[in-house]
Design an enzyme around this catalytic site. Sequence first.
Site, PDB file in Angstrom:
ATOM      1  N   TYR A   1       0.836  -1.213   0.000  1.00  0.00           N
ATOM      2  CA  TYR A   1       0.000   0.000   0.000  1.00  0.00           C
ATOM      3  C   TYR A   1       0.866   1.256   0.000  1.00  0.00           C
ATOM      4  O   TYR A   1       0.643   2.185  -0.782  1.00  0.00           O
ATOM      5  CB  TYR A   1      -0.906  -0.011   1.225  1.00  0.00           C
ATOM      6  CG  TYR A   1      -1.760   1.237   1.378  1.00  0.00           C
ATOM      7  CD1 TYR A   1      -2.951   1.371   0.674  1.00  0.00           C
ATOM      8  CD2 TYR A   1      -1.374   2.266   2.236  1.00  0.00           C
ATOM      9  CE1 TYR A   1      -3.730   2.505   0.806  1.00  0.00           C
ATOM     10  CE2 TYR A   1      -2.141   3.414   2.374  1.00  0.00           C
ATOM     11  CZ  TYR A   1      -3.331   3.522   1.661  1.00  0.00           C
ATOM     12  OH  TYR A   1      -4.097   4.652   1.788  1.00  0.00           O
TER      13      TYR A   1
ATOM     14  N   LYS B   1       0.884   4.151  -3.045  1.00  0.00           N
ATOM     15  CA  LYS B   1       0.492   5.543  -2.839  1.00  0.00           C
ATOM     16  C   LYS B   1       1.635   6.500  -3.169  1.00  0.00           C
ATOM     17  O   LYS B   1       1.406   7.617  -3.649  1.00  0.00           O
ATOM     18  CB  LYS B   1       0.009   5.756  -1.400  1.00  0.00           C
ATOM     19  CG  LYS B   1      -1.335   5.091  -1.113  1.00  0.00           C
ATOM     20  CD  LYS B   1      -2.441   5.583  -2.044  1.00  0.00           C
ATOM     21  CE  LYS B   1      -3.798   4.997  -1.716  1.00  0.00           C
ATOM     22  NZ  LYS B   1      -4.866   5.491  -2.612  1.00  0.00           N
TER      23      LYS B   1
END
Length: 580
Positions: A485, A489
């Site tokens: 993650y 991002k």
Amino acid sequence: MRAYNQHTLTMDTLHNLKDALTNTKSERTDVSITRAPDTPLEIMADLLQKSLSAKSPEEKESYVKKALEISQGLDDYMTVATTTPSGNVHTMVDATLRNDWNAAHANGETKFKYTNNFCAGTFEAQFIATLCKLTGAKRVLEIGMFTGTTALACAESIPDDGKVYTCDIEPYMKTFSKPFFEKAGQDKKIEVCIAPAQDTLSELAKKGECFDLIFVDADKTGYLAYFQKIMDLGLLAYGGALVVDNTLFKGGVYTDSALAEVPEEKKADVREMTDALITFNKTVRDDPRVDVIVLPIRDGVSIITHKRPSQGDVIMRGAKQNSILQKFKLVGKVALVTGGGQGLGRAYCHALAEAGAAVAVVDLAFDKAEEVAKELKVKGLRAIAVQADVTSKADTEKMVDDTVTAFGKLDIAVNNAGINFNSPAEETPEREWDLTFNVNCKGVFLSCQAEARHMLTRPGESCSIINIASMASLLVPHPQKQAAYNCSKAAVVKLTQSLAVEWAPRGIRVNALSPGIVRTDLIEKSKDLQPLVQTWLGQIPMGRLAEVEDLMGPIIYLASDASAYATGHNHVVEGGQSLL
């Protein structure tokens, strides 16, 4: 409303307006009314004029009866055709009408002798409540409280963190109104100031107060001094409204005939108030700082607003004549939000729609998108639901096509759809890594690509793409383990910067919004995440998690002209967590 065929009417002629209106052969050149009577007041005047030249008593009586019927029904019809205010306001109005004001004065509880006719009724309460909503008021000042009916109506119409200051010189009125404020749950919003209004105005100015709406219904001879002090002390917010009651005062400001029936013992006082209002109306009309309109509601209401400077540089006039608040508006814009069916995406949809945009709520789960679209429609806002898988090029193209088909264009895109898994890096499955990047990175790129293809066909238009990244693009959130993650991002931020450089010369701004840890149902109900909350709070200088509403303002900033010179920017909203 209809336009009048008339030349400029000078204030100096207002007091003799009767002659100008009734003498059609007058040599006056400042008034010329040639159209047929249309408004209720015009029709009444026309009927009464005809009665003066009636050929028989029966004809005269017929004209007078018709005029009487129109005049007697006007105020009552305005009341019944107007939204009824709350039960709390009705209760206060009823109590005022039943109260023995003569006894209160006789017992020395009031300095002045009041009657229940002084009470603002339900129509007046709803009128001032509507003005609160029109101005978006949070701070309201009332000069001339009497029983507090309008103060209560204002308090009910402003946000929970709003404030109403109301001025009076009668301690009895504060005592009378307090139980009604408390019963309505509005007592914390209302502060009753018992002192001469001029003194209260000075004290409020010293405290740095400024008001979106100021309502004046007090001693008529003091109106001009109130106006001048309000303006000189800067108590009226830019874009706010100063509303003054009684400015047509029995019609005496424009004709002596209206005062003919005033009892002789009261004529001197009435004349003093009338003359004061004539001076007030003229002074306000001629003040270069304001614009004013006088409305024939009840005994006259003047609505006074700041006049926008017509000269000076862009700081004085505003860019394209826009005030700073207008730059945040999205009226006439069209937006789409991926992942809009829940969580932060739902909040972004509501924020954009409330700011004026038509919104396409896009989600993989159509039922969730449809539910949010229904919520917006309940609020009277424009919305459609669109099903799309952002990892599919065909779906992203279709979501843009559906938006353009429904609303004609696309100005703003918020690419919010994303997923997150928590797993130690050494145990992260390959499929988990691939799915994270497929949704969080590829999905954002495909969405941007489809959105830009439409936006680039509209040269000269200002469009905005906002990609939702995360504070994980700046730091490594811990103790949770989410390497996939975090990397995805960080990639969103670099993608945003790359697209910003490519598309800026062609009218598209591309920015990222990076939220911190947001308190959502996912965290509140998760057995794995809930134990981490206290650890996170120790990492955040502001000492709390973000709320969904903390992200609604930033999304409007990035979507609107308020950020017209920002592109490639990663707007971080994390309570200071990335600073430690």
